[in-house]
Design a protein around this motif. Structure first.
Motif, PDB file in Angstrom:
ATOM      1  N   ALA A 190      51.456  98.619  97.029  1.00 47.18           N
ATOM      2  CA  ALA A 190      50.265  98.533  97.943  1.00 47.18           C
ATOM      3  C   ALA A 190      48.973  98.435  96.723  1.00 47.18           C
ATOM      4  O   ALA A 190      47.928  97.894  97.267  1.00 47.18           O
ATOM      5  CB  ALA A 190      50.106  99.271  98.841  1.00 47.18           C
ATOM      6  N   ALA A 191      49.139  99.287  95.845  1.00 50.66           N
ATOM      7  CA  ALA A 191      47.931  99.312  94.781  1.00 50.66           C
ATOM      8  C   ALA A 191      47.705  98.232  93.958  1.00 50.66           C
ATOM      9  O   ALA A 191      47.109  97.910  93.167  1.00 50.66           O
ATOM     10  CB  ALA A 191      48.130 100.555  93.889  1.00 50.66           C
ATOM     11  N   GLY A 192      49.005  97.436  93.601  1.00 54.03           N
ATOM     12  CA  GLY A 192      49.068  96.362  92.887  1.00 54.03           C
ATOM     13  C   GLY A 192      49.557  96.585  91.488  1.00 54.03           C
ATOM     14  O   GLY A 192      49.302  95.866  90.491  1.00 54.03           O
ATOM     15  N   ILE A 193      50.264  97.770  91.446  1.00 52.30           N
ATOM     16  CA  ILE A 193      50.500  98.425  90.054  1.00 52.30           C
ATOM     17  C   ILE A 193      51.835  99.153  90.459  1.00 52.30           C
ATOM     18  O   ILE A 193      51.677  99.947  91.408  1.00 52.30           O
ATOM     19  CB  ILE A 193      49.540  98.993  89.466  1.00 52.30           C
ATOM     20  CG1 ILE A 193      49.858  99.312  87.690  1.00 52.30           C
ATOM     21  CG2 ILE A 193      48.998 100.150  89.982  1.00 52.30           C
ATOM     22  CD1 ILE A 193      48.870  99.886  87.015  1.00 52.30           C
ATOM     23  N   LEU A 194      52.736  99.198  89.517  1.00 54.71           N
ATOM     24  CA  LEU A 194      54.147  99.780  89.953  1.00 54.71           C
ATOM     25  C   LEU A 194      54.121 101.024  88.827  1.00 54.71           C
ATOM     26  O   LEU A 194      53.935 100.880  87.700  1.00 54.71           O
ATOM     27  CB  LEU A 194      55.410  98.940  89.750  1.00 54.71           C
ATOM     28  CG  LEU A 194      55.474  97.801  90.555  1.00 54.71           C
ATOM     29  CD1 LEU A 194      56.721  96.753  90.292  1.00 54.71           C
ATOM     30  CD2 LEU A 194      55.270  98.194  91.897  1.00 54.71           C
ATOM     31  N   PHE A 206      52.316  95.244  86.529  1.00 57.89           N
ATOM     32  CA  PHE A 206      51.107  95.157  87.731  1.00 57.89           C
ATOM     33  C   PHE A 206      50.995  93.597  87.979  1.00 57.89           C
ATOM     34  O   PHE A 206      51.431  92.892  87.323  1.00 57.89           O
ATOM     35  CB  PHE A 206      49.709  95.579  86.943  1.00 57.89           C
ATOM     36  CG  PHE A 206      49.455  94.969  85.628  1.00 57.89           C
ATOM     37  CD1 PHE A 206      48.414  93.869  85.473  1.00 57.89           C
ATOM     38  CD2 PHE A 206      49.755  95.085  84.291  1.00 57.89           C
ATOM     39  CE1 PHE A 206      48.164  93.125  84.455  1.00 57.89           C
ATOM     40  CE2 PHE A 206      49.517  94.567  83.285  1.00 57.89           C
ATOM     41  CZ  PHE A 206      48.624  93.546  83.328  1.00 57.89           C
ATOM     42  N   THR A 207      50.460  93.255  88.821  1.00 57.92           N
ATOM     43  CA  THR A 207      50.212  92.038  89.560  1.00 57.92           C
ATOM     44  C   THR A 207      49.240  91.275  89.006  1.00 57.92           C
ATOM     45  O   THR A 207      48.080  91.697  88.522  1.00 57.92           O
ATOM     46  CB  THR A 207      50.219  92.018  90.962  1.00 57.92           C
ATOM     47  OG1 THR A 207      49.230  92.478  91.326  1.00 57.92           O
ATOM     48  CG2 THR A 207      51.520  92.730  91.665  1.00 57.92           C
ATOM     49  N   ASN A 208      48.976  89.909  89.275  1.00 60.22           N
ATOM     50  CA  ASN A 208      47.770  89.268  88.610  1.00 60.22           C
ATOM     51  C   ASN A 208      46.635  89.538  89.609  1.00 60.22           C
ATOM     52  O   ASN A 208      45.297  89.196  89.201  1.00 60.22           O
ATOM     53  CB  ASN A 208      47.938  87.911  88.701  1.00 60.22           C
ATOM     54  CG  ASN A 208      48.813  87.078  87.736  1.00 60.22           C
ATOM     55  OD1 ASN A 208      48.906  87.888  86.665  1.00 60.22           O
ATOM     56  ND2 ASN A 208      49.981  86.353  88.062  1.00 60.22           N
ATOM     57  N   GLN A 209      46.913  90.081  90.648  1.00 63.54           N
ATOM     58  CA  GLN A 209      45.739  90.315  91.744  1.00 63.54           C
ATOM     59  C   GLN A 209      45.186  91.650  91.347  1.00 63.54           C
ATOM     60  O   GLN A 209      43.939  91.919  92.162  1.00 63.54           O
ATOM     61  CB  GLN A 209      46.230  90.281  93.206  1.00 63.54           C
ATOM     62  CG  GLN A 209      46.738  89.179  93.635  1.00 63.54           C
ATOM     63  CD  GLN A 209      47.926  88.534  93.257  1.00 63.54           C
ATOM     64  OE1 GLN A 209      48.829  89.388  92.893  1.00 63.54           O
ATOM     65  NE2 GLN A 209      47.750  87.360  92.718  1.00 63.54           N
ATOM     66  N   LEU A 210      45.500  92.449  90.355  1.00 61.93           N
ATOM     67  CA  LEU A 210      44.768  93.806  90.207  1.00 61.93           C
ATOM     68  C   LEU A 210      43.473  93.550  89.729  1.00 61.93           C
ATOM     69  O   LEU A 210      43.434  92.986  88.734  1.00 61.93           O
ATOM     70  CB  LEU A 210      45.738  94.315  89.084  1.00 61.93           C
ATOM     71  CG  LEU A 210      45.573  95.944  89.078  1.00 61.93           C
ATOM     72  CD1 LEU A 210      45.795  96.880  90.133  1.00 61.93           C
ATOM     73  CD2 LEU A 210      45.937  96.516  87.600  1.00 61.93           C
TER      74      LEU A 210
END
Length: 531
Positions: A291-295, A486-490
């Motif tokens: 949910a935060a965009g980062i694991l 982490f995702t590209n949307q972060l």
């Protein structure tokens, strides 16, 4: 040696030669326990043997200290404190005159050695010095410190200019400013802080100094050290604080800059930021989720020793060395009009750091890509086939900020096809809230976040965030060998490095085989590879 006097513990930086050596001899002659702090072990060993044999005092030791490395300063302080000894006399003597370059952390070399390393050393030992009172701190400055009319802060975070004399003068002025600031901070203690000008000494600091003995000019190291020893030992100076003397113990009027309390406070605060003083306990590593965009952080299977070896290899053999066929790529980009790529390559040449797509031409970097723990986590997210299509080495030196703007990576624009992508951020040195990056959890973002501008080279959109939203930022905190996905949307940005340590990290960008690179994208060096 006079055993009737109470033994004191002394540290002399640069105590292996010149005035430092003669000062160490003088301390040993009156029975003090002397520590020589210098970089070269072989020279230190000769100095220790000379002092022991000429004074009969066996309490003379060597501890390694490289003032051009803040990590070395911290190690020295730790080694000394582990001895559980008092410290009655600290002589900040070591210095360079016409050196050129930068310190390990990227500061101008003369300033870094003469002042910044001594600032951190003094502060790390200050509690011990106070508990050992009465005690004395002596700064070896210079009459050239009287020349500057202002402090040019920007000079301290660049390589040495042609006019190295200006940097030498500024570094010695900063020692005078520090002398006065420490006097104020130690006002109600039994610790004195003073500075001394050693004179034109027949030493090895420059060629003219080496020749001066044969030309019959200048003074001997013994004569110069006699003034320093009086300042350190004589009861006449027991209550003298915040003064500047020559080697004959005549007081020198301090320049107005050294007496400027506002300037002293500014230098103190800036020095704390540059050295990371009092910032060695990072917060607990936070946990992250989808949910935060980062694991949340995971650890490589590599041992800490192996990670440290890889880190050293990256600094010494990867970053400074251009990849194979570098000039071929430069010419290719020129003919194909890839001006963004040309700018990136030329910037790497200017910085003498080659940090893009280094996974194939470096065994050290490739060993990280093959780490079993890393691949296991990636396969849980992407599946069995992992395509590595881009890698970047990120180096953040103290006082620098790599990407200060809030942004989301534009890499989705370079990919086509349906499939998952993920990015990996791997800490090779400690990453904390003072040198890494921070992000806004996806759950906190609102649709009305406005675009400030677009980066013409990376294509990243740079965002203008409200103050309330910026307060929701979360720092990434990792130990060496830990990583996050982490995702590209972060939404993220780097922080200004005020840790006093160089931060090194590796970012890998991966996708599934069904996702392809757009036809007009040209990798800098390598095509995608299957892990």
């Amino acid at each position: 040696m006079n055993p009737s006097k109470k033994q004191k513990v002394c540290i002399v930086t640069g105590g292996n030669s010149g005035v430092g050596l003669m000062s160490a001899v003088g301390f040993a002659q009156v029975g003090h326990h002397v520590f020589i702090a210098c970089r070269c072990a072989s020279k230190a060993e000769k100095a220790v043997n000379y002092i022991r044999s000429s004074t009969g005092n066996l309490n003379v030791e060597f501890l390694p200290l490289d003032l051009a490395s803040l990590d070395s300063v911290r190690t020295f302080a730790k080694l000394f404190q582990e001895r559980h000894l008092p410290l009655h006399i600290l002589v900040n003597n070591a210095g360079v005159f016409n050196a050129r370059g930068t310190t390990k952390e990227g500061f101008e070399l003369i300033f870094g050695i003469n002042y910044l390393g001594h600032f951190l050393l003094t502060n790390l030992l200050l509690e011990t010095i106070q508990h050992s009172a009465p005690s004395r701190i002596i700064m070896v400055s210079s009459d050239l410190a009287l020349r500057p009319t202002s402090i040019k802060w920007e000079r301290f975070v660049r390589k040495t200019p042609l006019n190295f004399l200006e940097l030498y003068s500024l570094s010695k002025l900063c020692l005078l400013v520090l002398t006065k600031e420490l006097e104020r901070r130690l006002e109600n203690t039994n610790v004195t802080v003073n500075a001394i000008h050693p004179g034109f000494v027949q030493s090895n600091i420059t060629l003219p100094h080496r020749l001066s003995k044969y030309l019959g000019i200048g003074i001997s190291p013994q004569e110069s050290a006699s003034g320093l020893l009086s300042l350190a030992n004589s009861s006449a100076f027991a209550d003298v604080k915040g003064k500047f003397f020559d080697y004959k113990q005549n007081e020198i009027e301090l320049p107005d800059l050294a007496k400027n309390t506002e300037l002293a406070q500014q230098l103190w605060e800036q020095s704390c930021l540059w050295t990371g003083y009092n910032r060695y306990n990072p917060t607990t590593t936070p946990e992250h989720d989808n949910a935060a965009g980062i694991l949340r952080p995971y650890s490589l299977a590599l041992s800490p020793t192996k990670v440290a070896s890889i880190t050293q290899s990256v600094f010494e053999t990867v970053l400074p060395k251009a990849p194979k066929h570098f000039f071929y790529h430069l010419i290719r980009f020129l003919f194909t009009g890839k001006f963004g790529a040309i700018f990136l390559l030329l910037n790497q040449v200017r910085k003498k750091e080659f940090y893009m797509e280094r996974h194939l031409d470096s065994d050290a970097v490739w060993s990280i890509c093959q780490d079993k723990n890393l691949q296991q986590k990636l396969k849980e997210y992407l599946g069995e086939d992992l395509v590595l299509w881009r890698s970047e080495i990120w180096v953040n030196y103290p006082s620098q900020q790599l990407i200060p703007f809030w942004h989301q990576d534009s890499y989705p624009n370079l990919l086509q096809g349906e499939g998952k992508t993920i990015n990996v951020y791997i800490a090779l040195t400690e990453v904390n809230e003072w040198n890494g990056f921070e992000y806004i959890p996806n759950s906190q973002l609102t649709p009305d976040v406005s675009v400030k501008m677009k980066d013409p080279f990376s294509g990243n959109c740079l965002f203008d965030l409200t103050e309330d939203l910026e307060q929701q930022a979360v720092p990434v905190v990792l130990r060496p060998g830990e990583f996050v996905l982490f995702t590209n949307q972060l939404m993220h940005r780097s922080v200004r490095n005020t840790s006093g340590q160089v931060r090194l990290a590796l970012t890998l960008r991966l996708t599934e085989p069904c996702v392809h690179i757009v036809p007009n994208y040209t990798p800098i060096y390598h095509k995608p590879v299957l892990l």
